[in-house]
Design a protein around this motif. Structure first.
Motif, PDB file in Angstrom:
ATOM      1  N   THR A  26       0.830  -1.223   0.000  1.00 51.33           N
ATOM      2  CA  THR A  26       0.000   0.000   0.000  1.00 51.33           C
ATOM      3  C   THR A  26       0.858   1.265   0.000  1.00 51.33           C
ATOM      4  N   ALA A  27       2.057   1.197  -0.598  1.00 50.72           N
ATOM      5  CA  ALA A  27       2.946   2.360  -0.558  1.00 50.72           C
ATOM      6  C   ALA A  27       2.365   3.533  -1.339  1.00 50.72           C
ATOM      7  N   ALA A  28       2.625   4.721  -0.846  1.00 49.36           N
ATOM      8  CA  ALA A  28       2.275   5.951  -1.562  1.00 49.36           C
ATOM      9  C   ALA A  28       3.213   7.013  -1.043  1.00 49.36           C
ATOM     10  N   GLU A  29       3.277   8.115  -1.764  1.00 47.36           N
ATOM     11  CA  GLU A  29       4.163   9.171  -1.324  1.00 47.36           C
ATOM     12  C   GLU A  29       3.372  10.432  -1.084  1.00 47.36           C
ATOM     13  N   PRO A  30       3.016  10.706   0.191  1.00 47.51           N
ATOM     14  CA  PRO A  30       2.245  11.915   0.484  1.00 47.51           C
ATOM     15  C   PRO A  30       2.981  13.139  -0.041  1.00 47.51           C
ATOM     16  N   ALA A  57       5.011   6.063   6.955  1.00 48.79           N
ATOM     17  CA  ALA A  57       5.417   7.014   5.920  1.00 48.79           C
ATOM     18  C   ALA A  57       4.496   7.045   4.707  1.00 48.79           C
ATOM     19  N   TYR A  58       3.695   6.021   4.498  1.00 47.44           N
ATOM     20  CA  TYR A  58       2.904   5.971   3.266  1.00 47.44           C
ATOM     21  C   TYR A  58       1.722   6.937   3.266  1.00 47.44           C
ATOM     22  N   GLY A  59       1.264   7.305   4.457  1.00 48.47           N
ATOM     23  CA  GLY A  59       0.083   8.178   4.505  1.00 48.47           C
ATOM     24  C   GLY A  59      -1.191   7.440   4.126  1.00 48.47           C
ATOM     25  N   VAL A  88       8.441   1.799  11.081  1.00 47.79           N
ATOM     26  CA  VAL A  88       8.912   3.045  11.712  1.00 47.79           C
ATOM     27  C   VAL A  88       9.854   3.743  10.735  1.00 47.79           C
ATOM     28  N   TRP A  89       9.494   4.931  10.315  1.00 44.86           N
ATOM     29  CA  TRP A  89      10.256   5.686   9.305  1.00 44.86           C
ATOM     30  C   TRP A  89      11.474   6.362   9.969  1.00 44.86           C
ATOM     31  N   PRO A  90      12.536   6.664   9.182  1.00 43.35           N
ATOM     32  CA  PRO A  90      13.755   7.239   9.775  1.00 43.35           C
ATOM     33  C   PRO A  90      13.564   8.586  10.494  1.00 43.35           C
ATOM     34  N   GLN A 117      11.462  -1.909  11.422  1.00 44.64           N
ATOM     35  CA  GLN A 117      12.297  -0.712  11.255  1.00 44.64           C
ATOM     36  C   GLN A 117      12.404  -0.505   9.747  1.00 44.64           C
ATOM     37  N   HIS A 118      11.919   0.622   9.235  1.00 45.05           N
ATOM     38  CA  HIS A 118      11.771   0.783   7.784  1.00 45.05           C
ATOM     39  C   HIS A 118      13.124   0.837   7.050  1.00 45.05           C
ATOM     40  N   TRP A 119      14.080   1.579   7.627  1.00 40.45           N
ATOM     41  CA  TRP A 119      15.404   1.711   7.008  1.00 40.45           C
ATOM     42  C   TRP A 119      16.470   1.837   8.114  1.00 40.45           C
ATOM     43  N   PRO A 120      17.677   1.359   7.880  1.00 42.88           N
ATOM     44  CA  PRO A 120      18.763   1.589   8.842  1.00 42.88           C
ATOM     45  C   PRO A 120      19.388   2.971   8.617  1.00 42.88           C
ATOM     46  N   ALA A 136       7.970  16.296   7.759  1.00 37.67           N
ATOM     47  CA  ALA A 136       8.440  16.021   6.387  1.00 37.67           C
ATOM     48  C   ALA A 136       8.875  14.571   6.285  1.00 37.67           C
ATOM     49  N   ARG A 137       8.329  13.868   5.293  1.00 44.21           N
ATOM     50  CA  ARG A 137       8.680  12.455   5.147  1.00 44.21           C
ATOM     51  C   ARG A 137      10.115  12.287   4.663  1.00 44.21           C
ATOM     52  N   ASN A 138      10.510  13.071   3.650  1.00 49.27           N
ATOM     53  CA  ASN A 138      11.877  12.991   3.134  1.00 49.27           C
ATOM     54  C   ASN A 138      12.530  14.362   3.259  1.00 49.27           C
ATOM     55  N   SER A 178      13.788  -3.801   7.794  1.00 51.77           N
ATOM     56  CA  SER A 178      13.591  -3.669   6.355  1.00 51.77           C
ATOM     57  C   SER A 178      14.812  -2.955   5.784  1.00 51.77           C
ATOM     58  N   ASN A 179      15.193  -3.351   4.583  1.00 52.75           N
ATOM     59  CA  ASN A 179      16.330  -2.722   3.896  1.00 52.75           C
ATOM     60  C   ASN A 179      17.645  -2.909   4.653  1.00 52.75           C
ATOM     61  N   PHE A 180      17.785  -4.050   5.319  1.00 52.34           N
ATOM     62  CA  PHE A 180      19.051  -4.365   5.994  1.00 52.34           C
ATOM     63  C   PHE A 180      19.874  -5.295   5.105  1.00 52.34           C
ATOM     64  N   TYR A 306      14.941  -1.559  -8.785  1.00 55.03           N
ATOM     65  CA  TYR A 306      13.910  -0.632  -9.262  1.00 55.03           C
ATOM     66  C   TYR A 306      13.686   0.524  -8.301  1.00 55.03           C
ATOM     67  N   ARG A 307      14.044   0.341  -7.046  1.00 54.26           N
ATOM     68  CA  ARG A 307      13.877   1.425  -6.076  1.00 54.26           C
ATOM     69  C   ARG A 307      15.217   2.120  -5.875  1.00 54.26           C
ATOM     70  N   ASP A 308      15.217   3.420  -6.026  1.00 56.74           N
ATOM     71  CA  ASP A 308      16.445   4.211  -5.887  1.00 56.74           C
ATOM     72  C   ASP A 308      16.191   5.296  -4.858  1.00 56.74           C
ATOM     73  N   GLU A 309      16.691   5.112  -3.657  1.00 56.07           N
ATOM     74  CA  GLU A 309      16.504   6.097  -2.592  1.00 56.07           C
ATOM     75  C   GLU A 309      17.846   6.734  -2.275  1.00 56.07           C
ATOM     76  N   GLN A 310      17.971   8.009  -2.586  1.00 60.69           N
ATOM     77  CA  GLN A 310      19.252   8.683  -2.393  1.00 60.69           C
ATOM     78  C   GLN A 310      19.654   8.695  -0.916  1.00 60.69           C
TER      79      GLN A 310
HETATM   80  O1  LIG Z   1       8.501   1.641   1.596  1.00 60.75           O
HETATM   81  C1  LIG Z   1       8.769   2.494   0.801  1.00 60.75           C
HETATM   82  O2  LIG Z   1       8.018   2.831  -0.214  1.00 60.75           O
HETATM   83  C2  LIG Z   1       8.577   3.989  -0.761  1.00 60.75           C
HETATM   84  C3  LIG Z   1       8.112   4.210  -2.085  1.00 60.75           C
HETATM   85  O3  LIG Z   1       6.817   4.780  -1.985  1.00 60.75           O
HETATM   86  C4  LIG Z   1      10.037   3.891  -0.447  1.00 60.75           C
HETATM   87  O4  LIG Z   1      10.640   5.097  -0.328  1.00 60.75           O
HETATM   88  C5  LIG Z   1       9.970   3.308   0.866  1.00 60.75           C
HETATM   89  O5  LIG Z   1      11.085   2.666   1.279  1.00 60.75           O
END
Ligand SMILES: O=C1O[C@H](CO)[C@@H](O)[C@@H]1O
Ligand SMILES: NC(=O)C1=CN([C@@H]2O[C@H](COP(=O)(O)OP(=O)(O)OC[C@H]3O[C@@H](n4cnc5c(N)ncnc54)[C@H](O)[C@@H]3O)[C@@H](O)[C@H]2O)C=CC1
Length: 325
Positions: A26-30, A57-59, A88-90, A117-120, A136-138, A178-180, A306-310
């Motif tokens: 159900t990801a989305a970017e508010p 973080a998805y809103g 849990v978002w960073p 834990q969404h990201w380390p 702010a999400r990002n 997640s993302n470990f 496919y996912r590129d997160e700076q």
């Molecule tokens: O879980 C996630 O989904 C977004 C893309 O919407 C990505 O940034 C994040 O890790």
């Protein structure tokens, strides 16, 4: 021969909790919040899905909450039959309990089945009326770069998550990350009191992550694949090796891509708001070990993320293949 549907397959986590193999992403970017999420959740549950994957973080949590309320009222499903994951978002790397409280409130439920834990990674918290709950999400600095909290410690997030779990907090049934990458898991496990039950990562036939699979197997950590279709655009459905299996089994590409995970003991959470695709992803294709080996080989030899997160570039493995910055 009759095969179960992907929605009928469950895996047992390292604490004994049963997790469905297939869920709805159900990801989305508010601020692009997604009212269609509500209809997608209702369609998926009616199609037999029991796992809903979301995140602070998805809103989308309020929309999922509306769907759940109606599904419970209509008697379609009971809370205890569902498996709800949030993360849990960073921005909340040191505020795990607050993040959990906000997610539960939006979802309108008393507990989640899995808290990740969404990201380390640790972000600065910056006010933003268009963000998630005013944050702010990002967050970015004036030069557009991610605003990482340099003094933050991503292992603090895990310490807070495991402390809730060890206190037997009734609001969580299992905990994970997640993302470990392997390096971060090995490092976390040197001091962790709880072994994460799940590691949710990008995983598919163009990114098969064989080393991470081995690390997770050794520690009884269930892998969960995100972007199983290749994210927006679903490029993996067009991959020639996938198309060959579509012909071989007279199956849909979505079903091949989902079954590739389910047959390997991996949970997966495709995103879809299209009832046809939601239903197609349920069919379990009896892929052979040879089919799976070929798909995994492809994902070692022709890697595409496919996912590129700076913001994740400091994490080992997240910069490769992405040229910017
Ligand atoms: O879980 C996630 O989904 C977004 C893309 O919407 C990505 O940034 C994040 O890790
Ligand atoms: N932990 C994390 O950092 C991340 C977690 N996720 C989770 O994973 C979920 C899925 O990943 P996504 O990146 O959203 O991508 P995805 O790989 O699930 O692809 C979504 C796209 O595939 C299409 N699709 C779905 N089923 C299809 C089918 N049968 N045939 C053809 N097209 C189909 C959808 O319409 C959509 O355009 C997310 O919604 C989220 O819940 C996603 C990204 C990062």
């Amino acid at each position: 021969m009759l095969h179960p549907r992907n929605t009928e397959v469950f895996f047992t986590l390292n604490n004994g909790v049963r997790m469905p193999a297939l869920g709805l992403g159900t990801a989305a970017e508010p601020p692009k919040t997604l009212p269609p999420t509500k209809q997608a959740v209702k369609a998926a549950v009616k199609a037999g899905y029991r796992l809903i994957d979301t995140a602070w973080a998805y809103g989308t949590e309020p929309y999922i909450g509306e769907a759940l309320k109606e599904l419970f009222e209509e008697g379609v499903v009971k809370r205890e039959d569902l498996f709800i994951t949030t993360k849990v978002w960073p921005t909340h790397w040191d505020l795990v309990e607050k993040s959990l409280e906000e997610s539960l409130k939006s979802l309108g439920v008393e507990y989640v089945d899995l808290l990740l834990q969404h990201w380390p990674v640790c972000f600065e918290r910056v006010s933003d009326p268009n963000g998630v709950n005013g944050i702010a999400r990002n967050p970015t600095s004036s030069d557009g770069k991610p605003l990482l909290n340099k003094k933050g410690d991503h292992k603090e997030t895990w310490r807070q998550i495991e402390s809730l779990y060890l206190k037997k907090d009734p609001r969580i049934r299992a905990v994970g990350v997640s993302n470990f990458p392997s390096e971060y898991l090995d490092d976390l496990l040197k001091t962790a009191k709880v072994v994460p039950a799940v590691n949710q990562v990008e995983l598919h036939p163009q990114f098969s992550q064989l080393k991470l699979r081995e690390t997770c197997k050794n520690h009884h950590i269930i892998l969960e694949s995100y972007s199983p279709m290749g994210a927006n655009g679903a490029a993996l459905t067009e991959l020639s090796i996938v198309q060959e299996l579509v012909k071989k089994y007279d199956a849909s590409p979505g079903a091949v891509l989902i079954s590739y995970h389910v047959r390997q003991g991996v949970v997966t959470v495709p995103l879809s708001q299209n009832p046809k695709n939601i239903a197609a992803n349920v069919e379990l294709v009896p892929l052979t070990q040879q089919d799976i080996d070929a798909l995994n080989k492809n994902g070692e030899e022709h890697i595409v993320r496919y996912r590129d997160e700076q913001f994740a570039y400091p994490v080992p493995g997240f910069r490769e293949g992405h040229e910017r910055a």
